[in-house]
Design an enzyme around this catalytic site. Structure first.
Site, short mmCIF file in Angstrom:
data_model
loop_
_atom_site.label_atom_id
_atom_site.label_comp_id
_atom_site.label_asym_id
_atom_site.label_seq_id
_atom_site.Cartn_x
_atom_site.Cartn_y
_atom_site.Cartn_z
N SER A 65 -71.52 12.81 5.40
CA SER A 65 -70.39 12.68 4.56
C SER A 65 -69.01 12.73 5.40
CB SER A 65 -70.48 13.96 3.55
OG SER A 65 -69.78 13.78 2.54
N GLU B 166 -72.55 4.28 3.59
CA GLU B 166 -73.01 5.02 2.30
C GLU B 166 -71.65 5.63 1.44
OE1 GLU B 166 -73.45 8.48 1.31
OE2 GLU B 166 -72.14 8.79 3.47
N HIS C 254 -75.92 10.48 0.41
CA HIS C 254 -75.79 11.80 -0.60
C HIS C 254 -76.94 11.64 -1.63
CE1 HIS C 254 -72.06 11.54 1.08
NE2 HIS C 254 -71.60 12.75 0.42
#
Length: 307
Positions: A110, A208, A278
């Site tokens: 992330s 992503e 995620h």
């Protein structure tokens, strides 16, 4: 120059830091037993419980924890507590020579994407995109596959992603070999124009994201296109885009339409459907090691991230 960290052994100490947003301390405590179950000892960063607005302490405090963990010879790996926001704020102040002199496992995803990119490009160290302590390990349904992925830290081993794990869809056919780079799309975009700007030339670009509407993903892919990042890559690995649905706009393109618009005509291998990001399970991967993407076999083979 590529540097792979040494593999971990049972009994080794790993440090836990929060270089971005503050972790939920209860979940942090709930996540630590998983690491202990791997035979690891835990050292918490001195500022891991700090709060400074939406940050896990001041920039100076978070930077201090990062430096202390890399400098400590007893710490063999560093696992991030969670993501959120904030790593880009400390990237310019990091002592990259310190990291290059003390290469070790560095793990997270992330917002940690900015650190993955900066550390790899400025030191050559392979880092790991994988589940974190408070945001993932604390969950009662922490997936068995997610747990299994930590074994790559204890023994050099090739990873193979195939349709045995999840259905994969070919956006553009082909075969390509190159180092895997990338991570969270929002953070990739935030590196552009900085010292840590992501280099995709001759690489396999992995992307992503989470909670981004199709128009936002459109905007970010357009920037990658206009800056040449898509053209320079040898192949594209499309990970999980959780909650990529319209909410602000009544009329919208779908995520799949956006991906096809930017990626289908690239004349290089592009495949989507990888459970990396995620999501649960989360297939953890090393960033900076060589990999082979085949749309014919529908596989991604990744060289070991440790030595």
């Amino acid at each position: 120059m590529n540097i792979r960290p040494n593999y971990l052994r049972q009994g080794d100490t790993v440090g836990i830091i929060a270089p971005a947003s503050p972790p939920e301390l209860e979940k942090l405590e709930q996540g630590i037993p998983f690491l202990k179950s791997l035979g690891l000892r835990i050292k918490l960063g001195r500022h891991v419980a700090d709060r400074h607005g939406y940050l896990a302490g001041t920039d100076e405090a978070r930077l201090e924890d990062l430096h202390e963990m890399f400098a400590d010879p007893q710490v063999k790996g560093i696992i991030c507590a969670c993501g959120g926001y904030g790593t880009a704020r400390i990237a310019a102040q990091i002592d990259y020579n310190l990291i290059a002199r003390n290469p070790k496992v560095f793990w997270g995803y992330s917002d940690i994407t900015f650190l993955h990119t900066a550390i790899r490009q400025l030191t050559g160290l392979t880092t790991f995109h994988g589940p974190m302590v408070s945001s993932d390990m604390a969950n009662e349904d922490f997936a068995p596959l997610s747990q299994l992925m930590f074994q790559q830290l204890f023994q050099p081993s090739e990873l193979v992603y195939s349709e045995e794990i999840s259905p994969l869809q070919v956006i553009s056919p082909g075969e390509a070999t190159g180092e895997i780079v990338g991570g969270n799309l929002t953070l990739i975009i935030s590196t552009i124009g900085t010292e840590a700007e992501l280099n995709t030339r001759g690489k396999l670009l992995f992307i992503e994201d989470v909670d981004e509407e199709p128009y936002r993903i459109d905007s970010m892919l357009n920037q990658l296109k206009m800056t040449g990042k898509l053209d320079e890559a040898y192949g594209i690995i499309v990970g999980d885009f959780k909650n990529a649905v319209p909410s602000k706009r009544k009329s919208s393109l779908t995520l799949h339409q956006v991906l096809d618009h930017y990626l289908a005509a690239l004349n290089k291998p592009v495949m989507k459907g990888f459970l990396i990001g995620h999501c649960s399970p989360h297939f953890a991967i090393p960033l900076g090691t060589s990999a082979h993407l085949s749309t014919t076999l529908k596989t991604l083979r990744i060289a070991p991230g440790v030595k």
